[in-house]
Design a protein around this motif. Sequence first.
Motif, PDB file in Angstrom:
ATOM      1  N   LEU A   1      -3.828  -6.827  -0.842  1.00  0.00           N
ATOM      2  CA  LEU A   1      -4.915  -7.799  -0.760  1.00  0.00           C
ATOM      3  C   LEU A   1      -4.768  -8.896  -1.813  1.00  0.00           C
ATOM      4  N   MET A   2      -4.479  -8.509  -3.040  1.00  0.00           N
ATOM      5  CA  MET A   2      -4.379  -9.469  -4.142  1.00  0.00           C
ATOM      6  C   MET A   2      -3.009 -10.135  -4.205  1.00  0.00           C
TER       7      MET A   2
ATOM      8  N   ARG B   1       0.832  -1.208   0.000  1.00  0.00           N
ATOM      9  CA  ARG B   1       0.000   0.000   0.000  1.00  0.00           C
ATOM     10  C   ARG B   1       0.863   1.254   0.000  1.00  0.00           C
TER      11      ARG B   1
ATOM     12  N   ARG C   1       4.298 -10.849  -0.758  1.00  0.00           N
ATOM     13  CA  ARG C   1       3.328 -10.166   0.096  1.00  0.00           C
ATOM     14  C   ARG C   1       3.430 -10.626   1.550  1.00  0.00           C
TER      15      ARG C   1
ATOM     16  N   PHE D   1      -4.954   0.161  -2.858  1.00  0.00           N
ATOM     17  CA  PHE D   1      -5.824  -0.563  -1.928  1.00  0.00           C
ATOM     18  C   PHE D   1      -5.920  -2.051  -2.235  1.00  0.00           C
ATOM     19  N   THR D   2      -5.464  -2.465  -3.413  1.00  0.00           N
ATOM     20  CA  THR D   2      -5.598  -3.884  -3.786  1.00  0.00           C
ATOM     21  C   THR D   2      -4.273  -4.638  -3.816  1.00  0.00           C
TER      22      THR D   2
ATOM     23  N   THR E   1      -1.790  -9.001  -9.357  1.00  0.00           N
ATOM     24  CA  THR E   1      -1.904  -7.611  -9.799  1.00  0.00           C
ATOM     25  C   THR E   1      -1.185  -7.393 -11.123  1.00  0.00           C
TER      26      THR E   1
ATOM     27  N   ILE F   1      -6.626   2.750  -7.072  1.00  0.00           N
ATOM     28  CA  ILE F   1      -7.171   1.386  -6.956  1.00  0.00           C
ATOM     29  C   ILE F   1      -6.067   0.411  -6.557  1.00  0.00           C
ATOM     30  N   SER F   2      -4.902   0.537  -7.192  1.00  0.00           N
ATOM     31  CA  SER F   2      -3.787  -0.373  -6.909  1.00  0.00           C
ATOM     32  C   SER F   2      -3.300  -0.253  -5.476  1.00  0.00           C
TER      33      SER F   2
END
Length: 496
Positions: A313-314, A133, A443, A309-310, A319, A306-307
């Motif tokens: 998560l992804m 993030r 991640r 926040f994702t 991504t 958008i990226s």
Amino acid sequence: MNRYNWLCVLYVTFGSVFYGYDSACTTSILGYPSFLEYMNLDATTIGAFGAAYYAGAVVGMASNWYLPNKYGRLNTIRIGCVLSLLGVAMQTGAPGFPLFCAGRTIGGMASGIVFVVCPAFASEIAPPAIRGRIGGLYSIFVNGSYCLTEWIGLGFYFIKTDVSWRLLLGCQLIPGVLMLAFSFVMPESPRYLVFAGRQDEALGILEKMHNSEQDSSFYLREYHQIKAQIELDREERLGMKAILMKPSYRKRFMLIFWYAIACMLSGVIVVQNYQVILYTKLGFSNVMSLVLTGVWGTIGTLSATISAFTFDLMGRRPTMFISYGLILVANLVVVITWAVFENGGSTNMSLAKGIIAAMFFIGLGYGGPANTFMATYPAEICPTSVRPTGVAVAYMTQHILIIILVQFTPQAIETISWKFFLIFVCSTAIFFVVFILFYPETRGKTLEEMEGVFGDKVAETLDEAGEHLNEIGKSKIEQVEKVAHPNTVQEKSANV
């Protein structure tokens, strides 16, 4: 993540504004007839001043092999800020092309220094769970500043004198002044401080950044893990030479190197820097071309948001599958529609709009995911001793290719037009396969635990660091805390 940590992260990620605003100036200013006439520019000189900026950036980026580990992350940022003020002054007051070009070169050096040290700095102060993030926030600042500059550029266009482009260039002072001023209230990177043997300062900063009611021992475990990993690296004599001597280090740098190449051969830099030329070639006016560059920047900012926040998560890999899938399809559509447009469809504005829509999808696929990955991945897979070098290699490789592309793109568009984009279709398809095969997921791991991803020894995981602290007992923890804030410990002892 507490408020103080967020403020520190905001400062460091703001460094990307240097690059976002400066590179956007290159795009907008090409739509100003007063600037083109004043500097007497043609396709060759347009490429030359673009290449001068990026050549300076490469030199600035290369300095990150030395400056951040020698003088610290903060002092490196200050050096970049001072250089920026000099470069902007030369550009804004330039009486002719030579001084303007020299100013762009110095401005590029400043941008290169700050733009590279900041992702490494950000990764070193971000908690592992949201490191992606933070990379996304860096990307938001890049795209947001680019977007804002394009809309500012549209507004300044209607000033029909030299003031228009001088004012646009002069606003480059703002990031440098702000970064320099706030650097004096910003703490140094705790990982650099441990690396430099200043453990007491590092522990105090880690406590201030990462201590929370939810996990009051995290900063102690983190400090113990950082210290253990740096000591292990020193025992194994790992440093700059390990980049060539150690297979796992070579693998990391090869992943960084190939990703940087893939970024620039996605076609994004061609569209970004020369979209005004492309729009006018498709039949749009100067004003409408500047409006479209603003839309391009807005789409990139939306993608980056958008990226941000994702990405955590992804994960990194999913991504990037989406990112390069979009870029590949968009480049293919650009080639097909542009070929039809030139072969008898040049009066069909629907085709022109189709080309522009495909260009926007390149920006959508690259602006958020690819920028976030670049701001995150090289920094997080490299150990502390070579982290600034890894980020420098990434951005240097990018910018060496940018120099080539910005120098020759105007001539390529004039001579072979849509065929030029076939290069980007092929290279994107190849890298898509390479990414699937060779890039590991990172991640959620701490920077020190990243060693295990590449088959190296992890000195201690966070859990092991916690167990170690439990074994040595409360008295030892109090000794560690005493290093960070001796007055508090003395007060506790007195109360007992």
